[in-house]
Design an enzyme around this catalytic site. Structure first.
Site, PDB file in Angstrom:
ATOM      1  N   HIS A  90      47.222  36.712  36.425  1.00 15.12           N
ATOM      2  CA  HIS A  90      46.045  35.846  36.336  1.00 15.12           C
ATOM      3  C   HIS A  90      46.343  34.526  37.029  1.00 15.12           C
ATOM      4  O   HIS A  90      47.421  33.956  36.835  1.00 15.12           O
ATOM      5  CB  HIS A  90      45.686  35.570  34.873  1.00 15.12           C
ATOM      6  CG  HIS A  90      45.215  36.787  34.135  1.00 15.12           C
ATOM      7  ND1 HIS A  90      46.077  37.705  33.576  1.00 15.12           N
ATOM      8  CD2 HIS A  90      43.960  37.233  33.873  1.00 15.12           C
ATOM      9  CE1 HIS A  90      45.366  38.665  32.997  1.00 15.12           C
ATOM     10  NE2 HIS A  90      44.084  38.423  33.161  1.00 15.12           N
ATOM     11  N   ASP A 144      43.490  37.924  38.406  1.00 15.46           N
ATOM     12  CA  ASP A 144      42.158  37.946  37.792  1.00 15.46           C
ATOM     13  C   ASP A 144      41.701  36.559  37.356  1.00 15.46           C
ATOM     14  O   ASP A 144      42.513  35.678  37.073  1.00 15.46           O
ATOM     15  CB  ASP A 144      42.172  38.831  36.541  1.00 15.46           C
ATOM     16  CG  ASP A 144      42.265  40.313  36.862  1.00 15.46           C
ATOM     17  OD1 ASP A 144      42.535  40.669  38.032  1.00 15.46           O
ATOM     18  OD2 ASP A 144      42.083  41.114  35.924  1.00 15.46           O
TER      19      ASP A 144
HETATM   20 ZN   LIG Z   1      39.790  38.811  33.189  1.00 15.24          ZN
END
Ligand SMILES: [Zn+2]
Length: 266
Positions: free
Chosen positions: A226, A81
């Protein structure tokens, strides 16, 4: 006598403490009730999943919300992400390329607009989903704001990557009715996750994170990571190699989220 006075004083203190506690409890209860009784707006607010004109139904009849997929195939979907960002996106792409592994990137539209070139070389291998334009907390947005945040990112993905995204991951995993309505308009499935990189829990024991991910992941898991953000994200990204190898040794195959949903990897 001295003892009696001090006992009486202690009792007075105990009574006043109890009274104070009771008053505090009462205050909390009253304020909770006030909050509970204040109605949310039926239409227009972040919770509303019906259009304010009370006449228009959304373009799609339903929205799927997915944490993981029930499957007996030993398949796992890695997701990243918040990128793309020069910081660590290239490092993640390079690791995935080396292992021939696909992943799903939930892109922040504004970051894509600035750094689409980072994805050019590897775009064919991976899937790209919508993570809003600038990482808005959608649970606080009314329909107009939610669909604006999603549409801007949607159009950036089409324009810059030539792909029509079908998956949306809400920042923070926060959802309101307005987001569900926006997803029904745009044809999105909502993708959450069933396992996540717990970088902050393993700062002092980074190899423990490899053991945790490799040891506890199961068929159909969607794993959240992430490819940008605070430095402790490197606890996971520096060990992506070992995680991929460890999971492959356990017989897992990596697929994109859409492949996982469609059961189409063979
Ligand atoms: Zn996010």
């Amino acid at each position: 006598m001295g003892l009696q006075i001090s006992r009486r004083a202690a009792m007075r203190r105990a009574i006043s403490v109890a009274a104070g506690a009771a008053a505090a409890t009462t205050t909390i209860k009253v304020s909770e009730q006030v909050g509970a009784r204040r109605p949310l707006p039926f239409y227009k607010g972040p919770a509303a999943s019906i259009h304010a004109d009370r006449r228009t139904a959304p373009r799609n009849s339903h929205v799927d919300v997915v944490w993981s997929v029930n499957t007996i195939k030993r398949e796992i979907a890695l997701t990243f992400d918040d990128g793309p960002k020069p910081q660590w996106t290239p490092k993640v792409l390079e690791t995935l390329r080396r292992h021939g592994v696909p992943a799903t990137f939930f892109l922040v539209g504004r970051n894509l607009a600035e750094h689409a070139d980072l994805l050019a070389q590897d775009a064919d291998r991976h899937e790209f989903g919508n993570h809003t334009w600038q990482h808005e907390d959608l649970a606080r947005q009314d329909f107009d704001a939610a669909i604006e945040a999603l549409t801007r990112a949607h159009e950036a993905i089409i324009h810059l990557l030539g792909r029509v995204p079908t998956l949306m991951r809400p920042p923070y995993g926060h959802l309101g009715g307005s987001t569900m309505l926006a997803c029904a308009e745009l044809g999105y499935s909502v993708v959450l996750w069933s396992k996540q990189m717990l970088e902050s829990d393993f700062r002092d024991n980074p190899s423990g994170l490899v053991d945790y991910i490799v040891g506890s992941s199961g068929a159909g898991d969607i794993v959240l990571a992430h490819d940008t953000g605070p430095k402790d994200r490197l606890v996971a990204l520096d060990r992506l190699d070992s995680m991929i190898v460890g999971l492959q040794e356990r017989g897992f195959e990596f697929v994109t989220v859409s492949q996982l949903l469609n059961g189409s990897s063979g």
